[in-house]
Enzyme design. Structure first.
Site, PDB file in Angstrom:
ATOM      1  N   SER A  50       1.074  -1.237   0.107  1.00  0.00           N
ATOM      2  CA  SER A  50       0.125  -0.398  -0.099  1.00  0.00           C
ATOM      3  C   SER A  50       1.005   1.078   0.215  1.00  0.00           C
ATOM      4  CB  SER A  50      -0.825  -0.021   1.188  1.00  0.00           C
ATOM      5  OG  SER A  50      -1.886   0.936   1.075  1.00  0.00           O
ATOM      6  N   GLU A  51       1.056   2.160  -1.076  1.00  0.00           N
ATOM      7  CA  GLU A  51       1.906   3.092  -1.046  1.00  0.00           C
ATOM      8  C   GLU A  51       1.834   4.173  -0.134  1.00  0.00           C
ATOM      9  OE1 GLU A  51      -0.652   2.065  -3.220  1.00  0.00           O
ATOM     10  OE2 GLU A  51      -1.684   4.441  -4.287  1.00  0.00           O
ATOM     11  N   ASN A  52       0.600   4.682   0.713  1.00  0.00           N
ATOM     12  CA  ASN A  52       1.039   4.713   2.109  1.00  0.00           C
ATOM     13  C   ASN A  52       1.939   4.506   2.645  1.00  0.00           C
ATOM     14  OD1 ASN A  52      -0.718   2.586   2.164  1.00  0.00           O
ATOM     15  ND2 ASN A  52      -1.726   4.177   4.122  1.00  0.00           N
ATOM     16  N   SER A  92       8.487   4.224   0.743  1.00  0.00           N
ATOM     17  CA  SER A  92       7.239   3.602  -0.592  1.00  0.00           C
ATOM     18  C   SER A  92       7.495   3.614  -2.208  1.00  0.00           C
ATOM     19  CB  SER A  92       6.100   4.113   0.186  1.00  0.00           C
ATOM     20  OG  SER A  92       4.934   3.392  -0.391  1.00  0.00           O
TER      21      SER A  92
END
Lengths: 221, 217, 217, 221
Positions: A50-52, A92
């Protein structure tokens, strides 16, 4: 015959799930792409990013078990699986831009026969912003577009995108409820079609030129 | 060099027209008590650098709704309709930046780099007005550093020297913006004595932090 | 996707002429058992990217002394007289790079960046042959990314998924080189089950790690 | 009268220690600069950074108490104080290059009246490499050169460095056993002199032009 929206989404998600290989790192966009996680075969262990700031993202928590400190890129509470890891946004996107993500699955407003993708802005109408999509499409090893074949009956698979691009020539595969297209240097190859459709119907609903090989398969869902 | 202060001690630091970086991703990891302070003070003409403008009633979104923001530099505004409305009415400037590029620009600002070359955005409107360089046959956009007057950081466990530990996905932009501002203010869920965070647990070294305030429960 | 393997399983991966990144700072945080393997295999013509060449009897220095290295890209060779001797005799190429620039070049390689602009080295011989850019009136050197065939990483606690925790100052180059190679091999002081490292303790996510071997005691 | 080497080092270290202010982040180079830590006044709390990846560096451990996982930038076992932190090299140099280090103290082979520094190479003779010195000199807010005034009787403070530079125009202050010099746009200002020397003697041992103000102080050690 075009499947209705719910069935369309199921077909698309099921078909894309079959693209995932054991051990791969996968990023699923918000919306339809998220559904892919429901259909991953049990014997295939993929890791969701998840890019967060997380790898090892698990399913949504049960009601009442939400941890406000653990959310996905849509801001929704999720869980983290054993063996997962949290990190900051610079790491990330080092993962994403650096080619460490094997597959990214994204929705599209338009996609074209050169592998161009438009999914972040309709000037004057809808300007959500690109978020992490531009980095994901440029950085992931394989880019799969997950979308319904048409929008209000109009083709979304075009000769040339008309909306501002998300990235140029980065799409590898397009999966709709009607077919699977592979993006190659020569153009779009029609690899598979849904059992209830025909090559003719797909051609009629597609603006892009399609390369029609002799051995088209039925979509395996 | 006592860093732990009352939130009222922060007031004199914040002025109209300042550039602020604010941590958080769709309000997860955003210092809400410091946002409260900004809303109460009603400072105006702010430039906000952050991942997104969150929601109308949460996080950075509240500053937008309250009309305190002149410009935002963010990757996403889709969850806050008010941002789009103010932008369309010409009342607020919105600079959209790919998320990975945005965090690199902030990192470059904090790390003393003059810029970074990224492939993200090549062939899109993101490259407009920017220098492009060809490195070994591949095109890259030169993206320039960002800095701020003040960074507002949210930490879960913070010691009296300002060392920060972040839980879960609250980390996001926080450790990076903590390097990129003249003054760094941390809102802590929990403030602990020196030594209670081991040197390995520290995710942001306190040496970049100027002030620590206690956040809400 | 079983990552924990016997050290002998590593042998087929390593070949003459490869470019290796190796973690450690003056041998603190260097995977000595993997160095043993390289010495035993006597692979030749290696290009080594690392902070330094350590000492003749420790860390990367042992590969230099054993004549296995064609070229090093490092920031410092002063602690290993053998490096200087081989360089002066024309038997080994030495590319010296400022430490902060070196780590940024490796980071850029692992993060998909085309390069970074740094003020470090402006006005010195470091800028020779490199493009310079003027950003807002200040000069910067464009430094290009570095990548490797294999990175050899040292971790203190590593779980079966390859997630790594580093103690003390052993971290140094290790988390950065773990992003910048086609194949990443970690030597672990201690291998633990999945779940024994919390997601916040992980300093290098296992998703970039291909193999884990057990190090010496 | 020129103090002998041991006394010289003590004078230099003591004088530089007085430059450190409460709360500052300080990086001391290997060798002579390290001695500065011995003379920091008790009421002044400075934090020492070590570029291999630590803030809050403490003194050397007692014999037998060494931890091989905690070393300084010279590879020597050290300790970490409560409130210290470890990090990787990219973060260490983000601190350094990003202007977060208040003071760096380094030795020099040569320094000149334009604030140029040479301390990493004598071509054909000694090539240790620059390590982190180039970043430290460019990035730290204040750069203090700590060195004996001459080398084998020859001046080291020159009109123009002859050795390859470490950095151009970045030195702020030079402290030797004979004097304290401030580097300004106009040139080197003689701010303080050691009690047992004279302006004349310093001029004789210095190649660079010196600006001699009326209010030269005696070095406060």
């Amino acid at each position: 015959m075009i499947p209705n929206a719910d069935l369309a989404k199921e077909i698309i998600a099921k078909r894309i799930a079959k693209e995932l290989k054991d051990g791969q790192l996968v990023n699923l966009g918000i919306g339809l792409p998220t559904l892919v996680s429901n259909y991953v075969p049990e014997e295939v262990q993929v890791i969701f990013q998840s890019e967060n700031g997380m790898v090892g993202m698990g399913p949504m928590p049960e009601v009442g078990m939400e941890d406000k400190n653990i959310t996905n890129a849509g801001g929704i509470p999720v869980t983290v699986l054993p063996g997962g890891a949290f990190f900051d946004s610079s790491i990330s996107f080092a993962l994403i831009r650096g080619g460490h993500v094997d597959i990214t699955v994204l929705g599209a407003l338009e996609v074209d026969q050169e592998g161009n993708l438009a999914n972040w802005i309709i000037p004057g109408k809808m300007v959500p912003g690109m978020g992490g999509a531009m980095d994901l499409v440029v950085g992931a090893k394989k880019v799969i577009v997950a979308m319904q074949h048409t929008s209000k009956g109009q083709p979304k698979i075009l000769k040339k995108c008309r909306l501002p691009l998300t990235a140029k020539g980065e799409v590898n595969m397009i999966v709709t409820e009607l077919c699977v297209l592979e993006v190659t240097e020569k153009g779009l190859i029609l690899k598979e079609i849904y059992k209830d459709t025909t090559v003719e119907e797909i051609k009629n609903l597609t603006e892009a030129e399609l390369i029609i090989p002799e051995d088209i398969k039925t979509m395996n869902i | 060099m006592k860093k732990v202060v009352d939130i009222d001690d922060i007031k004199p630091l914040i002025k109209d027209g300042m550039t602020l970086m604010i941590g958080g991703f769709l309000a997860c990891g955003t210092p809400e008590k410091l946002i409260d302070l900004l809303v109460d003070m009603n400072v105006k003409e702010l430039t906000i650098i952050a991942n997104d403008t969150a929601f109308p009633d949460r996080g950075i979104g509240r500053l937008v709704v309250n009309g305190q923001v002149k410009k935002v530099i963010v990757s996403h505004i889709g969850t806050n309709p008010e941002t789009g409305r103010l932008m369309n009415e010409g009342k607020m400037e919105v600079e959209l930046c790919p998320q990975g590029t945005l965090i690199e620009r902030i990192r470059a600002g904090g790390a003393g780099l003059g810029g970074v070359l990224t492939p993200t955005g090549v062939g899109t409107i993101v490259e407009e007005g920017k220098q492009k360089l060809n490195i070994n046959g591949k095109e890259y956009i030169l993206e320039l550093p960002l800095k701020a007057d003040i960074s507002l950081v949210k930490g879960n466990i913070v010691d009296e020297m300002g060392n920060i530990f972040y839980k879960g996905t609250t980390r996001n932009f926080n450790p990076i913006i903590a390097f990129a501002a003249d003054t760094v203010i941390v809102e802590a869920d929990e403030i602990v004595n020196i030594g209670q965070l081991t040197p390995e647990e520290v995710m942001t070294p306190g040496v970049v932090v100027n002030y620590v305030i206690k956040g809400g429960e």
